[in-house]
Design a protein around this motif. Sequence first.
Motif, mmCIF file in Angstrom:
data_model
loop_
_atom_site.group_PDB
_atom_site.id
_atom_site.type_symbol
_atom_site.label_atom_id
_atom_site.label_comp_id
_atom_site.label_asym_id
_atom_site.label_seq_id
_atom_site.Cartn_x
_atom_site.Cartn_y
_atom_site.Cartn_z
ATOM 1 N N MET A 106 26.428 57.158 -42.863
ATOM 2 C CA MET A 106 25.224 58.007 -42.820
ATOM 3 C C MET A 106 24.242 57.598 -41.726
ATOM 4 S SD MET A 106 25.212 60.379 -45.162
ATOM 5 C CE MET A 106 23.495 60.697 -45.501
ATOM 6 N N SER A 107 24.645 56.695 -40.848
ATOM 7 C CA SER A 107 23.711 56.248 -39.815
ATOM 8 C C SER A 107 24.487 55.469 -38.752
ATOM 9 C CB SER A 107 22.629 55.371 -40.446
ATOM 10 O OG SER A 107 21.727 54.947 -39.461
ATOM 11 N N ASP A 108 23.755 54.652 -37.999
ATOM 12 C CA ASP A 108 24.379 53.807 -36.985
ATOM 13 C C ASP A 108 23.764 52.418 -37.118
ATOM 14 O OD1 ASP A 108 25.205 52.513 -34.635
ATOM 15 O OD2 ASP A 108 25.228 54.374 -33.487
ATOM 16 N N LEU A 109 24.577 51.464 -37.524
ATOM 17 C CA LEU A 109 24.067 50.105 -37.777
ATOM 18 C C LEU A 109 23.384 49.510 -36.548
ATOM 19 C CD1 LEU A 109 23.981 47.696 -39.825
ATOM 20 C CD2 LEU A 109 26.142 46.934 -38.844
ATOM 21 N N GLY A 126 28.213 64.414 -29.086
ATOM 22 C CA GLY A 126 28.988 64.213 -30.310
ATOM 23 C C GLY A 126 28.133 64.250 -31.561
ATOM 24 N N CYS A 127 26.818 64.076 -31.399
ATOM 25 C CA CYS A 127 25.895 64.052 -32.547
ATOM 26 C C CYS A 127 25.409 65.447 -32.950
ATOM 27 C CB CYS A 127 24.659 63.224 -32.223
ATOM 28 S SG CYS A 127 24.950 61.500 -31.796
ATOM 29 N N THR A 128 25.661 66.462 -32.131
ATOM 30 C CA THR A 128 25.027 67.775 -32.342
ATOM 31 C C THR A 128 25.185 68.300 -33.767
ATOM 32 O OG1 THR A 128 25.346 68.290 -30.027
ATOM 33 C CG2 THR A 128 24.934 70.163 -31.488
ATOM 34 N N ASN A 129 26.388 68.260 -34.292
ATOM 35 C CA ASN A 129 26.612 68.764 -35.655
ATOM 36 C C ASN A 129 26.765 67.611 -36.636
ATOM 37 O OD1 ASN A 129 26.607 71.500 -34.844
ATOM 38 N ND2 ASN A 129 28.712 71.262 -34.092
ATOM 39 N N CYS A 130 25.924 66.601 -36.467
ATOM 40 C CA CYS A 130 26.037 65.371 -37.265
ATOM 41 C C CYS A 130 26.090 65.662 -38.769
ATOM 42 C CB CYS A 130 24.849 64.469 -36.948
ATOM 43 S SG CYS A 130 24.768 63.008 -37.980
ATOM 44 N N TYR A 131 27.162 65.228 -39.360
ATOM 45 C CA TYR A 131 27.367 65.423 -40.805
ATOM 46 C C TYR A 131 26.297 64.672 -41.601
ATOM 47 C CZ TYR A 131 29.384 64.083 -45.308
ATOM 48 O OH TYR A 131 29.563 63.816 -46.639
ATOM 49 N N ALA A 132 25.965 63.458 -41.131
ATOM 50 C CA ALA A 132 24.986 62.631 -41.851
ATOM 51 C C ALA A 132 23.602 63.282 -41.877
ATOM 52 C CB ALA A 132 24.913 61.249 -41.201
ATOM 53 N N MET A 133 23.251 63.961 -40.780
ATOM 54 C CA MET A 133 21.944 64.621 -40.691
ATOM 55 C C MET A 133 21.860 65.731 -41.747
ATOM 56 S SD MET A 133 20.207 65.644 -37.080
ATOM 57 C CE MET A 133 21.410 66.837 -36.531
ATOM 58 N N THR A 140 30.039 52.738 -34.026
ATOM 59 C CA THR A 140 28.711 52.944 -33.433
ATOM 60 C C THR A 140 28.804 53.787 -32.164
ATOM 61 O OG1 THR A 140 26.733 51.825 -32.579
ATOM 62 C CG2 THR A 140 28.835 50.771 -32.095
ATOM 63 N N LYS A 141 27.714 54.482 -31.886
ATOM 64 C CA LYS A 141 27.593 55.149 -30.581
ATOM 65 C C LYS A 141 26.738 54.281 -29.654
ATOM 66 C CE LYS A 141 28.442 60.014 -31.526
ATOM 67 N NZ LYS A 141 28.913 59.992 -32.901
ATOM 68 N N ARG A 142 26.417 53.079 -30.120
ATOM 69 C CA ARG A 142 25.559 52.167 -29.346
ATOM 70 C C ARG A 142 26.286 50.818 -29.155
ATOM 71 N NH1 ARG A 142 22.947 55.843 -32.673
ATOM 72 N NH2 ARG A 142 20.972 56.666 -31.896
ATOM 73 N N PRO A 143 27.476 50.855 -28.540
ATOM 74 C CA PRO A 143 28.270 49.621 -28.447
ATOM 75 C C PRO A 143 27.643 48.552 -27.570
ATOM 76 C CG PRO A 143 29.261 51.331 -27.122
ATOM 77 C CD PRO A 143 28.141 51.991 -27.875
ATOM 78 N N GLY A 183 18.915 57.047 -42.055
ATOM 79 C CA GLY A 183 18.233 57.698 -40.932
ATOM 80 C C GLY A 183 18.882 57.334 -39.614
ATOM 81 N N CYS A 184 18.773 58.246 -38.638
ATOM 82 C CA CYS A 184 19.366 57.988 -37.324
ATOM 83 C C CYS A 184 18.691 58.888 -36.292
ATOM 84 C CB CYS A 184 20.875 58.243 -37.380
ATOM 85 S SG CYS A 184 21.787 57.527 -35.987
ATOM 86 N N GLU A 185 19.211 58.916 -35.082
ATOM 87 C CA GLU A 185 18.704 59.801 -34.030
ATOM 88 C C GLU A 185 19.872 60.292 -33.195
ATOM 89 O OE1 GLU A 185 14.469 58.813 -32.122
ATOM 90 O OE2 GLU A 185 15.667 57.034 -32.535
ATOM 91 N N VAL A 186 19.783 61.546 -32.793
ATOM 92 C CA VAL A 186 20.833 62.126 -31.960
ATOM 93 C C VAL A 186 20.869 61.406 -30.607
ATOM 94 C CG1 VAL A 186 21.365 64.217 -30.637
ATOM 95 C CG2 VAL A 186 20.808 64.381 -33.080
ATOM 96 N N LEU A 187 22.080 61.071 -30.161
ATOM 97 C CA LEU A 187 22.196 60.307 -28.922
ATOM 98 C C LEU A 187 22.980 61.045 -27.835
ATOM 99 C CD1 LEU A 187 21.503 57.436 -27.830
ATOM 100 C CD2 LEU A 187 23.802 56.762 -28.511
HETATM 101 S S1 SF4 Z 1 24.778 59.220 -37.493
HETATM 102 FE FE1 SF4 Z 1 26.156 59.081 -35.751
HETATM 103 S S2 SF4 Z 1 26.577 61.212 -35.197
HETATM 104 FE FE2 SF4 Z 1 24.765 61.218 -36.490
HETATM 105 S S3 SF4 Z 1 23.050 61.129 -35.071
HETATM 106 FE FE3 SF4 Z 1 23.512 59.024 -35.667
HETATM 107 S S4 SF4 Z 1 24.904 58.293 -34.066
HETATM 108 FE FE4 SF4 Z 1 24.870 60.529 -33.934
#
Ligand code: SF4
Length: 276
Positions: free
Chosen positions: A87-90, A23-30, A119-122, A16-20
């Motif tokens: 599939m997410s962001d640690l 770059g997340c718009t077409n998130c493959y993991a979602m 990560t997108k949350r450095p 699970g994750c959240e759009v940030l």
């Molecule tokens: S997995 Fe990555 S790209 Fe997908 S929503 Fe989370 S931070 Fe954004």
Amino acid sequence: MSKIEWTDATWNPVVGCEVLSAGCTNCYAMAMANRLAGMKATKSLYGDTVKKVNGKAVWSGVVKENQAVLNKPYRWRKPRKIFVNSMSDLFHEDVSTHFIQQVWRVMKETPQHTYQILTKRPERMRDILLGFIDEVLPNVWLGTSVENHKVSHRIDALRQVPAAVRFISFEPLIGAVGQIDLSDIHWAIIGGESGPNARPCKVFWISALRRSCRIGGVRVFVKQLGANYIGYENQPVKLKCKKGAKMSEWPASLRVQDTPRVRSNSVLMPSVGFKE
Ligand code: SF4
């Protein structure tokens, strides 16, 4: 095994994750989590991580620590390059510091593997590493994603992270990145977006990054030009390979797929921000 060109395997201790950012718009993991949510075997794990909004599957905001796969790397005897959390962001805010410490313990106890964490949350990555993890592991590479100039500030946070290798993924590259400071950065991956909704990626953005990396002494791995590639005439270029991953179709100056130089038993320390 992973289909991602710069790694061998994936390990997903977080679900699970959240759009940030854009770059997340077409998130493959979602999209993948939505598929897994519909399958009997994986429904209980992924089911509540996605929801439908106007018929489109999006993250629900539920983020889970998956203890069941935490010890998986111990079972892989042969050395692998492992992409952690494809599939997410640690470093999502809902992943506890304690769990991240457990992930670090596994990586420490399996030195035969090389771990790549993106990560997108450095900022959170920096704060946790400086505050709660007092050891730099030589087999762990830490990176952040930068899709355009709006998020180039992530590079400054990454620079303050103590790591064996610090890397940037400029993928999906959806805008010019502009002037950036690449000091203390060791590796860059560059790629245009793939998939049916791919946004344009201009050759000028890629070549400008390539140049900045050359000047800054940063090794480069150009992964793909993307499914919506704009060439030197500032016009879309139709490529045979759908995601523009075939090197023979690229301008000669972009044909580079280097990996970082890693000296065994050495750790590259940042010049700022590290507390001894
Ligand atoms: S997995 Fe990555 S790209 Fe997908 S929503 Fe989370 S931070 Fe954004």
